[in-house]
Scaffold this motif. Sequence first.
Motif, PDB file in Angstrom:
ATOM      1  N   ALA A   1       4.309 -11.241   8.938  1.00 23.04           N
ATOM      2  CA  ALA A   1       3.623 -10.428   7.924  1.00 23.04           C
ATOM      3  C   ALA A   1       3.954  -8.962   8.124  1.00 23.04           C
ATOM      4  N   ALA A   2       3.934  -8.219   7.027  1.00 24.72           N
ATOM      5  CA  ALA A   2       4.181  -6.782   7.075  1.00 24.72           C
ATOM      6  C   ALA A   2       2.842  -6.051   7.139  1.00 24.72           C
ATOM      7  N   GLU A   3       2.812  -4.970   7.926  1.00 28.75           N
ATOM      8  CA  GLU A   3       1.610  -4.126   7.987  1.00 28.75           C
ATOM      9  C   GLU A   3       1.684  -3.123   6.854  1.00 28.75           C
ATOM     10  N   LEU A   4       0.781  -3.226   5.895  1.00 26.52           N
ATOM     11  CA  LEU A   4       0.830  -2.403   4.689  1.00 26.52           C
ATOM     12  C   LEU A   4       0.433  -0.970   5.006  1.00 26.52           C
ATOM     13  N   THR A   5       1.066  -0.070   4.338  1.00 27.94           N
ATOM     14  CA  THR A   5       0.745   1.344   4.482  1.00 27.94           C
ATOM     15  C   THR A   5      -0.507   1.670   3.666  1.00 27.94           C
ATOM     16  N   GLN A   6      -1.072   2.831   3.939  1.00 29.47           N
ATOM     17  CA  GLN A   6      -2.277   3.243   3.213  1.00 29.47           C
ATOM     18  C   GLN A   6      -1.983   3.474   1.731  1.00 29.47           C
ATOM     19  N   GLU A   7      -0.724   3.921   1.407  1.00 32.57           N
ATOM     20  CA  GLU A   7      -0.385   4.111   0.006  1.00 32.57           C
ATOM     21  C   GLU A   7      -0.373   2.777  -0.734  1.00 32.57           C
ATOM     22  N   THR A   8       0.162   1.742  -0.094  1.00 33.17           N
ATOM     23  CA  THR A   8       0.191   0.419  -0.734  1.00 33.17           C
ATOM     24  C   THR A   8      -1.212  -0.133  -0.907  1.00 33.17           C
ATOM     25  N   LEU A   9      -2.029   0.011   0.121  1.00 33.71           N
ATOM     26  CA  LEU A   9      -3.412  -0.466   0.026  1.00 33.71           C
ATOM     27  C   LEU A   9      -4.175   0.287  -1.064  1.00 33.71           C
ATOM     28  N   TYR A  10      -3.938   1.561  -1.155  1.00 36.25           N
ATOM     29  CA  TYR A  10      -4.627   2.348  -2.173  1.00 36.25           C
ATOM     30  C   TYR A  10      -4.260   1.875  -3.572  1.00 36.25           C
ATOM     31  N   SER A  11      -2.972   1.587  -3.798  1.00 33.73           N
ATOM     32  CA  SER A  11      -2.537   1.125  -5.114  1.00 33.73           C
ATOM     33  C   SER A  11      -3.103  -0.243  -5.467  1.00 33.73           C
TER      34      SER A  11
ATOM     35  N   GLY B   1       7.081  -7.396   2.729  1.00 37.60           N
ATOM     36  CA  GLY B   1       8.017  -7.945   3.707  1.00 37.60           C
ATOM     37  C   GLY B   1       8.936  -8.978   3.081  1.00 37.60           C
ATOM     38  N   LYS B   2       9.755  -9.608   3.942  1.00 39.80           N
ATOM     39  CA  LYS B   2      10.766 -10.549   3.425  1.00 39.80           C
ATOM     40  C   LYS B   2      10.121 -11.780   2.800  1.00 39.80           C
ATOM     41  N   THR B   3       9.133 -12.348   3.473  1.00 41.20           N
ATOM     42  CA  THR B   3       8.510 -13.580   2.967  1.00 41.20           C
ATOM     43  C   THR B   3       7.166 -13.333   2.316  1.00 41.20           C
ATOM     44  N   GLY B   4       6.772 -12.092   2.174  1.00 36.73           N
ATOM     45  CA  GLY B   4       5.483 -11.766   1.574  1.00 36.73           C
ATOM     46  C   GLY B   4       4.372 -11.686   2.620  1.00 36.73           C
ATOM     47  N   THR B   5       3.269 -11.093   2.217  1.00 38.92           N
ATOM     48  CA  THR B   5       2.109 -10.909   3.111  1.00 38.92           C
ATOM     49  C   THR B   5       0.849 -11.390   2.411  1.00 38.92           C
TER      50      THR B   5
END
Length: 838
Positions: free
Chosen positions: A209-219, A273-277
Amino acid sequence: MLSNTGLLRRPPRPLTAFQRQCLHSFRNPRPRPAVLTASNRGRRHTSSDSGEDETGHINTASNEGILFFDNLFPLKLAWLTRLPYIDAGTIVSAYKKGRSPGIALSDPTDMIRRALPDNLPITIQAVLPRVREGGAYVKFSHDGGITTEELEGTVKAYLKGQPIKPWFNPFRRVRAFLVKGKPWIEDLYRLPSTRVKVEFLPTSPEASAAELTQETLYSLFRRYGTILEMISQPSDSKITPRYAYIDYSRMRFSTMAKNCMHGFVLVAEQGGGKTGTLLKIQYEPKAKTRWIRDWIASHPRIVLPIVAALIAAASVAVFDPIRTWMIRLHITHELHLDQNQYYLWLRRQLTRGYDYLRFKPKRNEDTSLNVIWEDRHTQMEQLQTWMSESVDTFIVVQGPRGAGKKQLVEQALEDKQYRLTIDCKRIQEARGDTKTINAAAAEVGYRPVFSWLNSWSSMIDLAAMGTIGTKTGLSETVENQLVKIWTNTSSALRSIALTQRQKEDRDANLGDDEWLEAHPEARPVVIIDNFLHKTIEGNTDMVYDKLAEWGAHLTTRNIAHVIFLTTDVSFSKSLSKALPDRAFRQIALGDCSPEVAKKVVLHHLNADAVTPEGEQKITPSQLRSDLDELDSVIQVLGGRLTDLEFLARRIQAGESPGSAVKQIIEQSASEILKMYLLDTDRSWSPQQAWVLIRELAANEELKYNELLLDDMFSKNGEQVLQNLEQAELITISSANGRPNKIKPGKPVYLSAFQYLSEDDVLRSRLDLSIMSQLAAKENTTIQSCEEELQRLAQLPGTPAEVKPRIKYLLAKAAASQDKIVKFEAKMGQLKKTLAEKY
């Protein structure tokens, strides 16, 4: 140049034909049926609070979707589901039963029906309420011509144009969002919070899994409500899966985000990420900031004194007026039945009827004390005159116990309406601080009393001394508590005096202090009885000092007249501390004269010698032939009122005066033997008390200074005599301000002393003890002389200068030896008496 508006706003998306058609219907709504039916909505099922078929999930096909509506239930009702026999279905049913024309939008089903446009081409498959989260899932199906995103936009636009506001939250409207993830519908007791925890999980076990950034979480999460803060997991943290916290400004926003985004898969193109989160969301209880409590705990030296001050202020503001009112009721007797005229009339009628039924004549009031009042008419008039003077009325009535001090004052002040009597004996005999405070409060009617708080506050102070090194100030000493009681009593006495002030008076324009000074007749009277009464244990001067200071305050401020009743002849030492620059008034009471004493006894005997018609009949004293002994008996008994009343009661019981006096003498002798001769735990020795008893029995009175020369009183003699006077064994009279004579404490004690002296066994036993002490003292003298002679004998040649000293020591040793011989001779005789007699 671009404007700020263009930078901040996105250009609106073009509406589809379907949305334009729906908006047209919003502006021109058609009448809607009252309830959802199969014809206008399709088939609808209401599921439980744990998903379809209790699986915890909602299964959807390609042409199905889920909408989440919030603000359908109050969030505060979540705790109800913890009660037995109450679940989400019970609450929903209760809401449905509450539907009525007078309650707008009380049914959640009705609110869901109103939230959907009429021409929306969907079929509702199921409704799953979420009572704990204040909303409900609505599962629907649609045809393939439109997408679920278009349906969501249509419903949101409809709710914005025609808002629905429930009765429990009229300021917030119902909102709806499309569920993008795969929600987990559980009925665990997990209450919503404004903070949600977003965990980042892989879509399959072998993927990452990819650790999402705060910008992604905000969106992703901003669309559900205002976000206050976003906290990412520390980079050095080893906890997996990785997570982030999102804090919303309102709980409704966090519930919407959790129900719509749980189970959402973020694809690679969107930053997953490559396989999604896979996003897993749960409520995170937010730790409440307790900075106030932490600051209080961190600054006890500041907080505890402030708390003590607040408690004291609350006590003064709330309880002091109540206590002053209770003291006033205690003095005025406003709530006492014996002051109610209707109750007194009823009691008189019942008593009169009872006497008639028993053929009992009406008994007159006891007039035996009238003889005393006639004899002491001068003192009574003097006391009444002082009560009418405007100068300081600091009065002392002194006399032995049983002289009738209290009765005299009450008789002289019979017309005074407001009187307060304080018995110092009850306060002094109370053991412990708590009981002392309670006793003092009971004497003046001071209520409520929280004396038990003093013990708790003392323990708190002790703990504070061990922790912070200083006291909290919560505890108060007994002295401070007594001062508070007397202060409240002063306020009550002042208000009672001022109640007699009338607006029609000539001097109505005077101030309160001037009016009290001009009207001494309006001041209440405070009687302090048993002043300077001493107890065996402890130092009791503090209570008397405070009472003296309080009495001085009452008189100097013209609040009340103060009368002290005491048996102590040295009262001036204590009272002079309170009024050092004032001379107080004094009335000295003694025993009655033999003529008055005889009249008192006869009045007691003839108290019932009145017929119902008031005609005199033959008195008991006229029928008694043995009353000729009364004159000689009273010479022995004396004029003490208590002894005279005791004698009269014995004569009424059938005894002759001689026999009654004999019984009184024997009883007094038993008391003297028990209190002064057999009790060794006193401030005097039985031998010292016996010397006084023996010498007074032989001489009736002793010279004070001559007695101090006796070997038994050579050490602390004056203190012993003062203690025996306080214990009422003896009375010390003064001349020119110095003690000069010693007499028995009561007139009957002289006969009791003589009675004890006639007991050969008792006399021999105590004289033997005295002789033993004196012989031991002379032996000590001889031993000290011998030791000094040995030291002098060691000098070379026996100087001429020490020869007079040697002769003095030899003569002193010889004199002591002669005394020892005499003592031993007497001791032999005393031992012989003890061996022969019982």
